[in-house]
Design an enzyme around this catalytic site. Structure first.
Site, PDB file in Angstrom:
ATOM      1  CD  GLU A   1      -2.945  -1.228   2.259  1.00 23.78           C
ATOM      2  OE1 GLU A   1      -2.667  -0.693   3.350  1.00 23.78           O
ATOM      3  OE2 GLU A   1      -4.037  -1.775   2.019  1.00 23.78           O
TER       4      GLU A   1
ATOM      5  CG  ASP B   1      -7.222  -5.504   4.846  1.00 25.06           C
ATOM      6  OD1 ASP B   1      -6.762  -5.647   5.982  1.00 25.06           O
ATOM      7  OD2 ASP B   1      -7.159  -4.438   4.201  1.00 25.06           O
TER       8      ASP B   1
ATOM      9  CD  GLU C   1      -9.717  -0.865   8.254  1.00 22.94           C
ATOM     10  OE1 GLU C   1      -8.777  -1.416   8.865  1.00 22.94           O
ATOM     11  OE2 GLU C   1      -9.600  -0.403   7.109  1.00 22.94           O
TER      12      GLU C   1
HETATM   13  C1  BDP Z   1      -6.009  -2.089   6.034  1.00 17.89           C
HETATM   14  C2  BDP Z   1      -6.285  -0.716   6.610  1.00 17.89           C
HETATM   15  C3  BDP Z   1      -5.106   0.218   6.474  1.00 17.89           C
HETATM   16  C4  BDP Z   1      -3.849  -0.443   7.015  1.00 17.89           C
HETATM   17  C5  BDP Z   1      -3.657  -1.794   6.347  1.00 17.89           C
HETATM   18  C6  BDP Z   1      -2.483  -2.574   6.920  1.00 17.89           C
HETATM   19  O1  BDP Z   1      -7.392  -0.173   5.947  1.00 17.89           O
HETATM   20  O2  BDP Z   1      -5.410   1.395   7.163  1.00 17.89           O
HETATM   21  O3  BDP Z   1      -2.738   0.362   6.824  1.00 17.89           O
HETATM   22  O4  BDP Z   1      -4.800  -2.597   6.537  1.00 17.89           O
HETATM   23  O5  BDP Z   1      -2.734  -3.541   7.625  1.00 17.89           O
HETATM   24  O6  BDP Z   1      -7.022  -2.954   6.426  1.00 17.89           O
HETATM   25  O7  BDP Z   1      -1.343  -2.250   6.655  1.00 17.89           O
END
Ligand code: BDP
Length: 713
Positions: free
Chosen positions: A302, A376, A404
């Protein structure tokens, strides 16, 4: 005069006599030592007047103070004399040594708690090999007292099965908490190190009470600043507070820090200057935090920098940092949460594809940290296929305690069953019985290092977690990290007694609510194995229609693949073949819709709307009925809670009732929006008795929440 006294007395009784109605704001978590069952439990062993310890160690002092507090005494006051006592210490204590207890078999964090008679006195002894074991034993004794009932004949002994039991704070240096729904970060970086906060100690107490022994202070989306000298001094101040409570501090490290802080031209992990920079940095950290735990790293994920930027592998990256930490005994927790929009393959497959070939190439002090499922932190996912597939690497599991994807802090979703479902899953990696729990605790493959991480749900809110029931998720996480085979219902029961009341007329309905809450959320958000249908960015509320985002795998339509003919993600051989990443017996099971089971059906299969399920109904009708069931579930949580008014303190009852009302309304919203959308795709009538959505689809699409909390920055 006498009459006046009597009146005053009567008024005082009226004000304070009803102990159950004492105002509570949730700050004390599950450590509510005023609750009536403690007094009864202590009375059952002669109401100990003092805690006796003859070792001078900060952790023993912490244990003694905690027990003194739990006994209802003031730790600062001179101990009262009584016929009973609590004796605590390690074998180095002469008093403990005299008792000849079997301590040798205990691990370094294990404990033994026993009722004995010593020198003619009724004594509860809390003994261990190391001070931290004494601390855990003290909390085990307190927990037992908080369950209600007699402590006579007490004989407890336990030790953790997992070595690193860690909370990951996704907390930024400006106190914004990514995916946090409980206020700001508790770490007040600006005021640290000079100005502390009582909360840091109470945080440590709460974590020690459930066995958490590590904390990563900053977000995985890390800024290099946290590795600068001023921020290391701040982290050191926190570490000093946590240390007596057996908790080590870790930091998320930004992979490109050698460039940003060191002025180097590269962060290539094989570059000698880069390696030297990390070594010097590690030496600097250990000078201020001598028991520093190590680094957590999110790399090439990401948008974060990482070794792939230099055509190096994740093992190259992890090993470079590990080499710097190794002389000090630190570890690297290297995350496997990777997926790329440049990779056209199924997102659920990408981490496995990248990491499995690296098995056996990581340094001894590296753990690979794998999310519980392959996507996720969704309300339900199958276990991640890397578990059972990397026998030569210690794999940590990472859960998300903060919700979340399960309704933030306003929905009741007890996550014990989610955690336990994953841990109990049989990977079949080494034949039957190769559970995720055994992979994670290291026993399956004989690893010395083992770990469990949870993304914290802790913030500056007075109740720490944004709701009282969210405290249970923190609690269950810690207890399952200690023992990954613990029963989530037993943990819910234990937590309820400690947190709400030990009255069975409270415990039974509250535990029942907790145990069905997560499935209710699955049903009204993502039933039958669907996933990732939430709105964009903040992930608040439904967005199954979203299909216009630049990265394909950020769109809910990528996950549900609904069209006129059917719904679901084909992960069998005719689709992405993600099933092949599981051991053969599971691959066969998941390839067959009839054997997959309804809970994961649409995770693995794209099926026609007319497909008949085991119960005889069509897939379409079943999908709608699952949404209906979810709404009914949320409504029943609310009405069951309403019936408990007056049985728990009004303040916490009220706060909880407000949240359950939000949950019911939002469950309807999720259901209606999802049904409206899927109906627009399937073109089918709703099954008999199923209500029309309250609004048309456009109304749901028009709902925007730019200021929803917890967003990434
Ligand atoms: C996702 C979240 C994000 C995190 C990412 C992670 O939306 O904010 O940075 O996981 O685990 O679910 O790195």
């Amino acid at each position: 005069m006498d009459r006046l006294l009597m009146v005053v007395g009567a008024t005082l009784i009226a004000l304070f006599g009803t102990a159950a109605a004492r105002a509570e704001d949730g700050y004390d978590l599950w450590l509510r030592y005023d609750a009536p069952q403690y007094r009864q439990a202590w009375a059952s062993i002669g109401s100990p007047g003092a805690v006796s310890a003859d070792e001078d160690h900060p952790t023993i002092r912490a244990a003694a103070d905690e027990l003194t507090r739990a006994l209802g005494h003031d730790p600062a006051a001179t101990p009262a004399s009584s016929a009973a006592t609590i004796l605590i210490g390690t074998a180095r204590s002469p008093q403990i040594a005299r008792l000849g207890l079997p301590l040798a078999g205990l691990g370094p964090e294990g404990y033994l708690v026993r009722a004995v008679t010593a020198e003619g006195r009724r004594t509860i002894v809390v003994a261990a090999r190391e001070p931290v074991g004494v601390l855990y034993g003290a909390f085990a004794l307190i927990r037992q007292a908080g369950q209600g009932g007699s402590l006579g004949g007490l004989d407890l002994s336990d030790q953790p099965r997992v070595r690193l039991r860690v909370l990951d704070h996704w907390d930024n240096l400006d106190r914004h908490v990514e995916r946090g729904y409980a206020g700001q970060s508790i770490w007040d970086w600006w005021r640290l190190p000079a100005i502390g906060d009582r909360r840091y100690t109470d945080y440590a107490r709460a974590n020690a009470s459930i066995g958490v022994n590590g904390t990563v202070l900053n977000n995985v989306n890390a800024k290099a600043d946290s590795l600068t000298a001023p921020y290391l001094a701040k982290a050191a101040a926190v570490a000093d507070v946590l240390r007596p409570w057996g908790i080590r501090v870790y930091l998320s490290a930004r992979f490109s820090a050698p460039i940003e802080l060191g002025g180097l031209k590269t962060a290539d992990p094989l570059d000698p200057q880069v390696r030297a920079w990390w070594k010097v940095k590690a030496d600097e950290i250990y000078r201020v935090i001598p028991d520093f735990g190590g680094f957590l790293v999110k790399a090439n994920s990401e948008g974060q920098p990482g070794p792939r930027d230099y055509k190096r592998s994740h093992a190259d990256g992890a090993n470079a940092l590990a080499a710097a930490l190794a002389p000090h005994g630190g570890v690297v927790m290297w995350r496997a949460f990777v997926y790329a929009d440049t990779d056209p393959d199924d997102r659920a497959k990408q981490a496995f594809t990248e990491f499995k070939p690296l098995d056996g190439t990581f340094a001894d002090n590296v753990l690979v940290q794998v999310k519980n499922g392959p996507i996720d932190f969704q309300p339900r996912e199958p276990f991640h296929p890397l578990f059972g597939a990397m026998p030569k690497t210690p794999l940590m599991i990472e859960f998300q305690i903060t919700k979340e994807y399960l309704g933030f802090a306003s929905h009741l979703a007890y996550l014990g069953p989610l955690f336990a479902e994953t841990l109990a899953a049989d990977t079949r990696g080494k034949g039957a019985g190769s559970t995720v729990a055994k992979v994670v605790d290291g026993s399956l493959d004989g690893h010395r290092l083992s770990g469990i991480a949870g993304v914290a749900n802790i913030g500056s809110d007075r109740d720490w977690s944004g709701s009282i029931f969210d405290q249970a998720n923190w609690y269950a996480f810690g207890r399952l990290a200690w023992n990954p085979t613990a029963d989530p219902q037993a943990l819910a029961t234990e937590w309820t007694r400690l947190t709400w009341s030990s009255d069975p007329t409270v415990v039974t309905p509250v535990v029942a609510m907790m145990m069905r809450s997560r499935q209710a959320v699955v049903d009204y958000m993502t039933p039958l194995g669907l996933a990732h249908l939430m709105a964009t960015g903040h992930h608040y509320g439904p967005g199954p229609w979203v299909s216009d985002l630049a990265r394909p795998e950020w769109n809910p339509s990528y996950y549900h693949r609904a069209d006129r003919n059917g719904i679901g993600f084909d992960r069998t051989r005719t689709g992405s073949n993600a099933v092949a990443q599981y051991a053969p017996p599971l691959a066969r099971r998941f390839a067959n819709p009839a054997a997959t089971g309804e809970d994961l059906l649409l995770w693995f299969h794209h099926l026609p709307w007319d497909h008949r399920l085991a119960g005889g109904d069509t897939l379409w009708d079943t999908l709608v009925r699952r949404y209906d069931r979810g709404v009914a579930g949320a409504a029943s949580l609310r009405s069951d809670w309403a019936a408990l008014r007056g049985r728990v303190d009004e303040e916490r009852w009220q706060r909880t009732a407000e949240r359950l009302a939000v949950q019911e309304a939002e469950a309807r919203w999720w259901r209606d929006a999802s049904v409206a959308y899927f109906q627009s795709v399937s073109g089918r009538p709703l099954p008999p008795g199923s209500a029309k959505p309250a609004h048309d689809l456009d109304w749901y699409k028009a709902q925007l929440f730019p200021y929803a909390p917890g967003q990434g920055q």
